[in-house]
Design a protein around this motif. Sequence first.
Motif, PDB file in Angstrom:
ATOM      1  N   ASN A 107      88.660  -3.931  46.295  1.00 21.75           N
ATOM      2  CA  ASN A 107      89.148  -3.350  45.042  1.00 21.75           C
ATOM      3  C   ASN A 107      88.509  -4.104  43.879  1.00 21.75           C
ATOM      4  O   ASN A 107      88.895  -5.226  43.557  1.00 21.75           O
ATOM      5  CB  ASN A 107      90.678  -3.457  44.978  1.00 21.75           C
ATOM      6  CG  ASN A 107      91.260  -2.759  43.760  1.00 21.75           C
ATOM      7  OD1 ASN A 107      90.544  -2.403  42.823  1.00 21.75           O
ATOM      8  ND2 ASN A 107      92.560  -2.573  43.770  1.00 21.75           N
ATOM      9  N   GLU A 108      87.528  -3.499  43.242  1.00 15.95           N
ATOM     10  CA  GLU A 108      86.749  -4.176  42.211  1.00 15.95           C
ATOM     11  C   GLU A 108      87.549  -4.479  40.961  1.00 15.95           C
ATOM     12  O   GLU A 108      87.159  -5.335  40.168  1.00 15.95           O
ATOM     13  CB  GLU A 108      85.512  -3.337  41.843  1.00 15.95           C
ATOM     14  CG  GLU A 108      84.502  -3.250  42.968  1.00 15.95           C
ATOM     15  CD  GLU A 108      83.255  -2.504  42.546  1.00 15.95           C
ATOM     16  OE1 GLU A 108      83.224  -2.002  41.399  1.00 15.95           O
ATOM     17  OE2 GLU A 108      82.318  -2.413  43.361  1.00 15.95           O
ATOM     18  N   VAL A 109      88.639  -3.764  40.725  1.00 14.76           N
ATOM     19  CA  VAL A 109      89.423  -3.990  39.504  1.00 14.76           C
ATOM     20  C   VAL A 109      90.769  -4.641  39.798  1.00 14.76           C
ATOM     21  O   VAL A 109      91.649  -4.660  38.946  1.00 14.76           O
ATOM     22  CB  VAL A 109      89.639  -2.669  38.721  1.00 14.76           C
ATOM     23  CG1 VAL A 109      88.312  -2.098  38.275  1.00 14.76           C
ATOM     24  CG2 VAL A 109      90.430  -1.649  39.543  1.00 14.76           C
ATOM     25  N   ALA A 110      90.925  -5.196  40.994  1.00 13.55           N
ATOM     26  CA  ALA A 110      92.206  -5.818  41.340  1.00 13.55           C
ATOM     27  C   ALA A 110      92.533  -6.958  40.391  1.00 13.55           C
ATOM     28  O   ALA A 110      93.668  -7.089  39.933  1.00 13.55           O
ATOM     29  CB  ALA A 110      92.175  -6.328  42.782  1.00 13.55           C
ATOM     30  N   VAL A 111      91.546  -7.787  40.096  1.00 16.15           N
ATOM     31  CA  VAL A 111      91.718  -8.926  39.196  1.00 16.15           C
ATOM     32  C   VAL A 111      90.537  -8.969  38.248  1.00 16.15           C
ATOM     33  O   VAL A 111      89.382  -8.943  38.680  1.00 16.15           O
ATOM     34  CB  VAL A 111      91.818 -10.266  39.973  1.00 16.15           C
ATOM     35  CG1 VAL A 111      92.076 -11.422  39.020  1.00 16.15           C
ATOM     36  CG2 VAL A 111      92.911 -10.203  41.040  1.00 16.15           C
TER      37      VAL A 111
ATOM     38  N   LYS B  98      97.633 -17.887  40.995  1.00 16.18           N
ATOM     39  CA  LYS B  98      97.995 -17.944  42.418  1.00 16.18           C
ATOM     40  C   LYS B  98      99.289 -17.182  42.693  1.00 16.18           C
ATOM     41  O   LYS B  98      99.395 -16.450  43.690  1.00 16.18           O
ATOM     42  CB  LYS B  98      98.156 -19.402  42.840  1.00 16.18           C
ATOM     43  CG  LYS B  98      98.613 -19.591  44.278  1.00 16.18           C
ATOM     44  CD  LYS B  98      98.776 -21.059  44.622  1.00 16.18           C
ATOM     45  CE  LYS B  98      99.953 -21.686  43.894  1.00 16.18           C
ATOM     46  NZ  LYS B  98     100.192 -23.099  44.302  1.00 16.18           N
ATOM     47  N   PHE B  99     100.270 -17.325  41.806  1.00 10.43           N
ATOM     48  CA  PHE B  99     101.565 -16.677  42.017  1.00 10.43           C
ATOM     49  C   PHE B  99     101.455 -15.154  41.934  1.00 10.43           C
ATOM     50  O   PHE B  99     102.113 -14.433  42.676  1.00 10.43           O
ATOM     51  CB  PHE B  99     102.573 -17.196  40.991  1.00 10.43           C
ATOM     52  CG  PHE B  99     102.733 -18.690  41.017  1.00 10.43           C
ATOM     53  CD1 PHE B  99     103.505 -19.296  41.990  1.00 10.43           C
ATOM     54  CD2 PHE B  99     102.097 -19.492  40.089  1.00 10.43           C
ATOM     55  CE1 PHE B  99     103.654 -20.680  42.039  1.00 10.43           C
ATOM     56  CE2 PHE B  99     102.239 -20.868  40.114  1.00 10.43           C
ATOM     57  CZ  PHE B  99     103.010 -21.466  41.096  1.00 10.43           C
ATOM     58  N   HIS B 100     100.600 -14.686  41.006  1.00 14.37           N
ATOM     59  CA  HIS B 100     100.447 -13.241  40.822  1.00 14.37           C
ATOM     60  C   HIS B 100      99.374 -12.635  41.726  1.00 14.37           C
ATOM     61  O   HIS B 100      99.419 -11.432  42.004  1.00 14.37           O
ATOM     62  CB  HIS B 100     100.114 -12.917  39.364  1.00 14.37           C
ATOM     63  CG  HIS B 100     101.287 -13.021  38.449  1.00 14.37           C
ATOM     64  ND1 HIS B 100     101.747 -14.224  37.968  1.00 14.37           N
ATOM     65  CD2 HIS B 100     102.101 -12.060  37.918  1.00 14.37           C
ATOM     66  CE1 HIS B 100     102.791 -14.013  37.184  1.00 14.37           C
ATOM     67  NE2 HIS B 100     103.027 -12.708  37.143  1.00 14.37           N
ATOM     68  N   GLY B 101      98.415 -13.450  42.150  1.00 14.01           N
ATOM     69  CA  GLY B 101      97.304 -12.928  42.944  1.00 14.01           C
ATOM     70  C   GLY B 101      97.454 -13.133  44.434  1.00 14.01           C
ATOM     71  O   GLY B 101      96.691 -12.564  45.219  1.00 14.01           O
ATOM     72  N   ILE B 102      98.443 -13.942  44.854  1.00  9.62           N
ATOM     73  CA  ILE B 102      98.689 -14.163  46.284  1.00  9.62           C
ATOM     74  C   ILE B 102     100.145 -13.856  46.641  1.00  9.62           C
ATOM     75  O   ILE B 102     100.430 -12.965  47.441  1.00  9.62           O
ATOM     76  CB  ILE B 102      98.313 -15.604  46.699  1.00  9.62           C
ATOM     77  CG1 ILE B 102      96.798 -15.815  46.520  1.00  9.62           C
ATOM     78  CG2 ILE B 102      98.718 -15.859  48.151  1.00  9.62           C
ATOM     79  CD1 ILE B 102      96.320 -17.213  46.855  1.00  9.62           C
ATOM     80  N   TYR B 103     101.078 -14.574  46.035  1.00 11.44           N
ATOM     81  CA  TYR B 103     102.490 -14.384  46.394  1.00 11.44           C
ATOM     82  C   TYR B 103     102.971 -12.975  46.052  1.00 11.44           C
ATOM     83  O   TYR B 103     103.601 -12.299  46.868  1.00 11.44           O
ATOM     84  CB  TYR B 103     103.380 -15.399  45.674  1.00 11.44           C
ATOM     85  CG  TYR B 103     103.102 -16.847  45.964  1.00 11.44           C
ATOM     86  CD1 TYR B 103     102.240 -17.235  46.997  1.00 11.44           C
ATOM     87  CD2 TYR B 103     103.702 -17.850  45.215  1.00 11.44           C
ATOM     88  CE1 TYR B 103     101.983 -18.571  47.265  1.00 11.44           C
ATOM     89  CE2 TYR B 103     103.451 -19.193  45.477  1.00 11.44           C
ATOM     90  CZ  TYR B 103     102.589 -19.548  46.495  1.00 11.44           C
ATOM     91  OH  TYR B 103     102.343 -20.873  46.746  1.00 11.44           O
ATOM     92  N   TRP B 104     102.682 -12.546  44.832  1.00 10.66           N
ATOM     93  CA  TRP B 104     103.202 -11.258  44.342  1.00 10.66           C
ATOM     94  C   TRP B 104     102.690 -10.085  45.177  1.00 10.66           C
ATOM     95  O   TRP B 104     103.508  -9.280  45.674  1.00 10.66           O
ATOM     96  CB  TRP B 104     102.852 -11.126  42.871  1.00 10.66           C
ATOM     97  CG  TRP B 104     103.214  -9.855  42.149  1.00 10.66           C
ATOM     98  CD1 TRP B 104     102.411  -9.152  41.299  1.00 10.66           C
ATOM     99  CD2 TRP B 104     104.472  -9.163  42.137  1.00 10.66           C
ATOM    100  NE1 TRP B 104     103.066  -8.070  40.772  1.00 10.66           N
ATOM    101  CE2 TRP B 104     104.340  -8.056  41.276  1.00 10.66           C
ATOM    102  CE3 TRP B 104     105.689  -9.367  42.782  1.00 10.66           C
ATOM    103  CZ2 TRP B 104     105.375  -7.161  41.035  1.00 10.66           C
ATOM    104  CZ3 TRP B 104     106.729  -8.472  42.548  1.00 10.66           C
ATOM    105  CH2 TRP B 104     106.566  -7.380  41.682  1.00 10.66           C
TER     106      TRP B 104
END
Length: 579
Positions: free
Chosen positions: A225-229, A313-319
């Motif tokens: 997903n190129e626009v994920a982050v 990290k919290f928004h890109g892994i845990y969430w």
Amino acid sequence: MNTGLMLFNKTLLGGCAGFSRISNSVRRKAIVAVDEKKKNTFFITTPIYYVNADPHIGHLYSSVIADCIARWHLLCDKGTEIKFSTGTDEHGSKIQQASNANALSPIHYCDKIAESYRNLAECFNINYTDFTRTTDANHIKTLKKFWNVLQKKNYIYSADYEGWYCVSDETFLTSSQLKEVEDNNGKKIYISQESGHPVEWTKETNYLFKLSEFQEELIRWLQKNEVAVRPRKFQKILLDLLSREKLPDLSVSRPSSRVSWGVTVPSDKSQTIYVWLDALVNYLTAAEYKTNNGKFEENWPPDIQVIGKDILKFHGIYWPAFLMAADLELPRTLLCHSHWTVGLEKMSKSKGNIVDPIKRSEVFTADGLRYYLLRVGVAHSDGNYNDSKAIRVLNAELADTLGNLLNRCTATVLNPNQEFPKLNREVLEEVKKLDVAKTLIENVEKLPFICEAHYNEFKIYKVVDAVIATLHSANLFFETMKPWELKKLPEEKETLDVVLHLTMETLRVSGILLLPVIPHLSSKLLSKLNIPEISHNLESVKTFSWNNSDFNSIKLLPEKVMLFRRILLENKPKMKISQ
């Protein structure tokens, strides 16, 4: 559906080895291409702000970015319903400590700081629709429902847990996230590499979330997903982190005896829910999760979630892992921005370098500070805040380049009829033969498309740069044409009208394109030109008055306008200027 996402779905359909008890259909629903689902609502969020201290410009920056994007979305489509959520994160041991230090009960302390964030939003025209506090009853209800969903799906279990715990950050850390240093007494201790705060070895019974089961899927999501982050720099950081080592399961509760100021785990009062799980669920609260009124389906997933790099990290892994576990779609884009430093140092109370946005607005104005942060800040690297630079930028661009141009073309000495004049087509064609006029017209006609591309890439600083470059060409055109001399020659009346018209059309287009950045100042400018609000949209700035043979003169509003008053340091002796 784009090719990358189709390939991603094929990968999922092919099976996920090693992910027992997790059906592919659930996986596919969680990560399926989000553009399959059409919504009527554009849902954008800021982080909820931790209330252990008053807001500073870093908090404002997140809110201003989100507000700017929401306003841009409205500019593109007036019929869109905007859902814009923000709020405050109010649980955890740091809040207990802060309330004690202020001689207040935790809830009264939270009430006080939450109000300061509401005031910040009001001062800077942050048009949120939802303000979620984690102490709100409806949020606590949502949090407990979400916990029960995760537990029912067997993603939460109880176990003894031990590891390096950072009290200040309220999180467990792996050995690779630590750094060995000497304290003031020469004793060797471990600190968090990211925050610099000390850690201690802790052993306790907690509830854990099966984060380890989602590692490969998180990698696939980020790879496909190129626009994920955005910017991509931060997507790469997450991928590097996920590829470096195996994720441990995540402790999602704390003993109530240690962290009492929190939401108790359903059916277990001996534990409170981990503050980050609590905080992240605020987005579900705002979206009306599990309310059975059909609104959640209209709102979810978030289109843009604005975050700072410290909470990546919290928004890109845990969430996303929590959402995958609950069979919910992931956010369409996490927009991560870097920080503001002062004197190239991180802002902190101990250093005394906190920049208070409310106090600065008394000097710069609210729109002035909005402008400076969006003009100078770039998402991919830290910005160094400097009062002196802010004053130079605001005086040069808002007072001189924009404000002075408006004043000159609407002044009664050059424009006694106080109108946006009609064009004589033959005279216009003659004026267009001049290089300065040709350049100006070309710049204005390209500007909406340049700005549209930059807004859609979240590069707001490039939007402002393009507008200012166009305004510079308008000022050069105005100076070259010497309208004050044309005014003295009756036979040049129609040439003067062309000069005034081209300048005002540049201001109209620029004003509309800057509405998301400086809503108050742009509205003042457009009001002076008597441009109706119904035409404050992207479509109208792609149609230019000099191409409209039916254009008639427009009467300007009679009130004099001081768009932006130059900032004089000598008039503000109490203002400390950081160097």
